[in-house]
Motif scaffolding. Sequence first.
Motif, PDB file in Angstrom:
ATOM      1  N   PHE A 186       0.853  -1.187   0.000  1.00 47.17           N
ATOM      2  CA  PHE A 186       0.000   0.000   0.000  1.00 47.17           C
ATOM      3  C   PHE A 186       0.888   1.236   0.000  1.00 47.17           C
ATOM      4  O   PHE A 186       1.837   1.329   0.782  1.00 47.17           O
ATOM      5  N   ILE A 187       0.573   2.175  -0.887  1.00 48.49           N
ATOM      6  CA  ILE A 187       1.280   3.448  -0.943  1.00 48.49           C
ATOM      7  C   ILE A 187       0.255   4.562  -0.896  1.00 48.49           C
ATOM      8  O   ILE A 187      -0.713   4.554  -1.658  1.00 48.49           O
ATOM      9  N   ASP A 188       0.474   5.524  -0.008  1.00 49.89           N
ATOM     10  CA  ASP A 188      -0.402   6.680   0.111  1.00 49.89           C
ATOM     11  C   ASP A 188       0.388   7.921  -0.300  1.00 49.89           C
ATOM     12  O   ASP A 188       1.410   8.244   0.331  1.00 49.89           O
ATOM     13  N   LEU A 189      -0.049   8.581  -1.353  1.00 48.55           N
ATOM     14  CA  LEU A 189       0.694   9.723  -1.889  1.00 48.55           C
ATOM     15  C   LEU A 189       0.847  10.836  -0.862  1.00 48.55           C
ATOM     16  O   LEU A 189       1.936  11.390  -0.699  1.00 48.55           O
ATOM     17  N   ASP A 190      -0.227  11.163  -0.143  1.00 51.57           N
ATOM     18  CA  ASP A 190      -0.128  12.232   0.857  1.00 51.57           C
ATOM     19  C   ASP A 190       0.897  11.894   1.942  1.00 51.57           C
ATOM     20  O   ASP A 190       1.650  12.759   2.386  1.00 51.57           O
ATOM     21  N   SER A 191       0.960  10.635   2.349  1.00 53.63           N
ATOM     22  CA  SER A 191       1.944  10.224   3.366  1.00 53.63           C
ATOM     23  C   SER A 191       3.365  10.363   2.848  1.00 53.63           C
ATOM     24  O   SER A 191       4.266  10.783   3.589  1.00 53.63           O
ATOM     25  N   LEU A 192       3.584  10.021   1.586  1.00 47.77           N
ATOM     26  CA  LEU A 192       4.912  10.188   0.994  1.00 47.77           C
ATOM     27  C   LEU A 192       5.322  11.658   0.968  1.00 47.77           C
ATOM     28  O   LEU A 192       6.487  11.989   1.240  1.00 47.77           O
ATOM     29  N   ILE A 193       4.384  12.518   0.642  1.00 48.15           N
ATOM     30  CA  ILE A 193       4.661  13.966   0.620  1.00 48.15           C
ATOM     31  C   ILE A 193       5.012  14.447   2.026  1.00 48.15           C
ATOM     32  O   ILE A 193       5.984  15.184   2.217  1.00 48.15           O
ATOM     33  N   GLU A 194       4.234  14.019   3.008  1.00 48.28           N
ATOM     34  CA  GLU A 194       4.495  14.424   4.393  1.00 48.28           C
ATOM     35  C   GLU A 194       5.860  13.927   4.866  1.00 48.28           C
ATOM     36  O   GLU A 194       6.575  14.656   5.558  1.00 48.28           O
ATOM     37  N   GLU A 195       6.239  12.724   4.485  1.00 47.91           N
ATOM     38  CA  GLU A 195       7.561  12.199   4.850  1.00 47.91           C
ATOM     39  C   GLU A 195       8.670  13.033   4.230  1.00 47.91           C
ATOM     40  O   GLU A 195       9.641  13.378   4.905  1.00 47.91           O
ATOM     41  N   LYS A 196       8.534  13.340   2.948  1.00 50.67           N
ATOM     42  CA  LYS A 196       9.569  14.106   2.252  1.00 50.67           C
ATOM     43  C   LYS A 196       9.705  15.511   2.835  1.00 50.67           C
ATOM     44  O   LYS A 196      10.806  15.995   3.060  1.00 50.67           O
ATOM     45  N   GLU A 197       8.579  16.153   3.091  1.00 44.02           N
ATOM     46  CA  GLU A 197       8.588  17.534   3.559  1.00 44.02           C
ATOM     47  C   GLU A 197       8.724  17.640   5.085  1.00 44.02           C
ATOM     48  O   GLU A 197       8.924  18.727   5.606  1.00 44.02           O
ATOM     49  N   LYS A 198       8.548  16.503   5.757  1.00 42.29           N
ATOM     50  CA  LYS A 198       8.600  16.464   7.229  1.00 42.29           C
ATOM     51  C   LYS A 198       7.576  17.417   7.859  1.00 42.29           C
ATOM     52  O   LYS A 198       7.829  18.057   8.872  1.00 42.29           O
ATOM     53  N   LYS A 199       6.406  17.495   7.203  1.00 44.75           N
ATOM     54  CA  LYS A 199       5.295  18.330   7.662  1.00 44.75           C
ATOM     55  C   LYS A 199       3.993  17.690   7.211  1.00 44.75           C
ATOM     56  O   LYS A 199       3.957  16.991   6.199  1.00 44.75           O
ATOM     57  N   PHE A 200       2.925  17.985   7.931  1.00 43.74           N
ATOM     58  CA  PHE A 200       1.600  17.555   7.502  1.00 43.74           C
ATOM     59  C   PHE A 200       1.162  18.382   6.300  1.00 43.74           C
ATOM     60  O   PHE A 200       1.596  19.527   6.123  1.00 43.74           O
ATOM     61  N   ILE A 201       0.267  17.795   5.488  1.00 43.68           N
ATOM     62  CA  ILE A 201      -0.206  18.455   4.266  1.00 43.68           C
ATOM     63  C   ILE A 201      -0.746  19.852   4.560  1.00 43.68           C
ATOM     64  O   ILE A 201      -0.420  20.809   3.859  1.00 43.68           O
ATOM     65  N   ASN A 202      -1.591  19.964   5.600  1.00 49.32           N
ATOM     66  CA  ASN A 202      -2.176  21.281   5.873  1.00 49.32           C
ATOM     67  C   ASN A 202      -1.103  22.316   6.197  1.00 49.32           C
ATOM     68  O   ASN A 202      -1.222  23.480   5.810  1.00 49.32           O
ATOM     69  N   LYS A 203      -0.025  21.913   6.845  1.00 53.58           N
ATOM     70  CA  LYS A 203       1.058  22.858   7.151  1.00 53.58           C
ATOM     71  C   LYS A 203       1.835  23.231   5.886  1.00 53.58           C
ATOM     72  O   LYS A 203       2.207  24.381   5.705  1.00 53.58           O
ATOM     73  N   ILE A 204       2.046  22.253   5.016  1.00 50.09           N
ATOM     74  CA  ILE A 204       2.727  22.531   3.738  1.00 50.09           C
ATOM     75  C   ILE A 204       1.940  23.567   2.949  1.00 50.09           C
ATOM     76  O   ILE A 204       2.495  24.564   2.464  1.00 50.09           O
ATOM     77  N   ILE A 205       0.633  23.360   2.837  1.00 49.46           N
ATOM     78  CA  ILE A 205      -0.204  24.280   2.059  1.00 49.46           C
ATOM     79  C   ILE A 205      -0.283  25.644   2.740  1.00 49.46           C
ATOM     80  O   ILE A 205      -0.162  26.680   2.081  1.00 49.46           O
ATOM     81  N   ASN A 206      -0.462  25.656   4.051  1.00 48.36           N
ATOM     82  CA  ASN A 206      -0.559  26.931   4.772  1.00 48.36           C
ATOM     83  C   ASN A 206       0.733  27.741   4.693  1.00 48.36           C
ATOM     84  O   ASN A 206       0.698  28.964   4.576  1.00 48.36           O
ATOM     85  N   GLU A 207       1.873  27.068   4.745  1.00 47.94           N
ATOM     86  CA  GLU A 207       3.161  27.778   4.750  1.00 47.94           C
ATOM     87  C   GLU A 207       3.673  28.102   3.349  1.00 47.94           C
ATOM     88  O   GLU A 207       4.319  29.127   3.151  1.00 47.94           O
TER      89      GLU A 207
END
Length: 173
Positions: free
Chosen positions: A28-49
């Motif tokens: 199982f691969i979750d794209l949002d989880s991969l993004i959060e791992e790479k950026e070391k932030k939750f999606i909402n924080k990535i978008i907000n910042e």
Amino acid sequence: MNIILLGYMGCGKTFYAKKLSKITNLPFIDLDSLIEEKEKKFINKIINENGESYFREIENNILNQVLNQKNNFIFATGGGTPCFFNNLDLLNEFGLTIYLRKKPEKLYNFLIKNKYNRPIFNSFKTIEDFFNNFNYREKFYLKSKVTIDCDNLSNIQILTKINNHYNENRFKK
């Protein structure tokens, strides 16, 4: 063969992908989880910042990496993934895309209760904004190889339908 689940936020992409992974023994691969791992932030924080444009670029880069390096997995996309760049074409090229379709009214009622995790949903000023966004995105989702209308189905029925489509298509080239 890859199974790629698409659909609006809250339709159950991640939920069904995890369950299906256990049924099929595919990773199982979750794209949002991969993004959060790479950026070391939750999606909402990535978008907000950094803004949604930045997020979509990261999403597209990671999507390309995953699809070009891996095979035979269950993949949950983000709700907006198919709507940007050439993402939908890539998804259709590299797997069996399945749109988990739910009525927008049901999704809205679910999301209104769980909006703390949904930065795009939180950005809507009115219910019309939500419906406009849903209608825009659905044009992309409907280009999936398979559509499953989920509203009147149990979780078991949805999983069975996904698995049946996988079994029907995995030996086709």
